[in-house]
Design an enzyme around this catalytic site. Sequence first.
Site, PDB file in Angstrom:
ATOM      1  N   CYS A   6       0.899  -0.897   0.441  1.00 58.00           N
ATOM      2  CA  CYS A   6       0.430   0.036  -0.017  1.00 58.00           C
ATOM      3  C   CYS A   6       0.931   1.082   0.173  1.00 58.00           C
ATOM      4  O   CYS A   6       1.766   1.851   0.663  1.00 58.00           O
ATOM      5  CB  CYS A   6      -0.755   0.127   1.004  1.00 58.00           C
ATOM      6  SG  CYS A   6      -1.965   0.985   1.048  1.00 58.00           S
TER       7      CYS A   6
ATOM      8  N   GLY B  58      -3.817  -3.889 -13.149  1.00 60.68           N
ATOM      9  CA  GLY B  58      -4.535  -4.426 -14.589  1.00 60.68           C
ATOM     10  C   GLY B  58      -5.522  -5.249 -15.340  1.00 60.68           C
ATOM     11  O   GLY B  58      -5.519  -5.516 -16.463  1.00 60.68           O
TER      12      GLY B  58
END
Length: 332
Positions: free
Chosen positions: A100, A213
């Site tokens: 993160c 993606g």
Amino acid sequence: MSDFSNFTAQHRFCVAPMMEWTDRHCRYFLRLLSQRAFLYTEMVTTGALIHGDRERFLAFDPAEHPVALQLGGSEPEDLARCAVMAQEAGYDEVNLNVGCPSDRVSSGRFGASLMREPERVADCVRAMGEAVDIPVTVKHRIGIDDLDSYEFLAGFVDKVASAGCQLFIVHARKAWLQGLSPKQNREIPPLCYERVHQLKADFPHLAIIINGGLTTLEACQAQLEHVDGVMVGREAYYNPGILADVDRLLYGEQGPAPTPHEVVERFVPYVEARLAEGVPLQAMTRHILGLFPGMPGARAWRRHISENAHRDGAGVEVILEALGKVRRPEML
């Protein structure tokens, strides 16, 4: 790990941990679409578990299995303590967030910033692994800031694997911890799938799961020629119907995929049970808005729920009324 090959096979398709999205209501809903996808909680910090409402943070429905708790933290002792909580709560895995990129996470010395400290990550993994019997896994980036060479990535994985981690979830983008927002960090740094493929080639004894993606099951299938599993994030949330074909296409299950109408009808009893516990309807319906993309009535479905689920006393009738606005496939 008693049966590592079976554990690896479970991860052929994973839904990413997403803050404020993959809560228990979202995960139950996604499980109605796929029985086999591996689910992850939102990241929970060690401080929240140790000092906060532990029951609320750890709660999940048995139907969610297989499901992992993702932890954020950097103190081995605290992480070990929280891993024990995860095991006692019944989670199938505990995952350490080393990916993160948010400022809040980085300033707390966990998340992607931890990639700078492979030794500390190894210490954390070792402490967790010694405290529990369930698998301890790590989710990370391919690099951060100027630490973005393949040699750095491979050295990080090697060091953490030596502490007992056997499964790595690799977001195939590096993170810029200065200058980019978390949203930009999900989009601007270029994807580099080849580096993740190289990791699997260089560490064939480890399970490597690729993230970043992936928006179609065809793309996921192509990745599975190079790695052990795929992890899908935003696409699984905004277009949850993608999960309906996961069991058949990626796990070889037989039988028809559930239709969106069937999923909603199966979700209603869960909603009724949570409403009886005092959970607001909107906390559950916000996760199901994207279920009918491109279908006649999809806009009316979203609008009816958005305009009515937040009202005082709103119940399952809001969902059923919205469902009536979407034409069933057999009526097309």
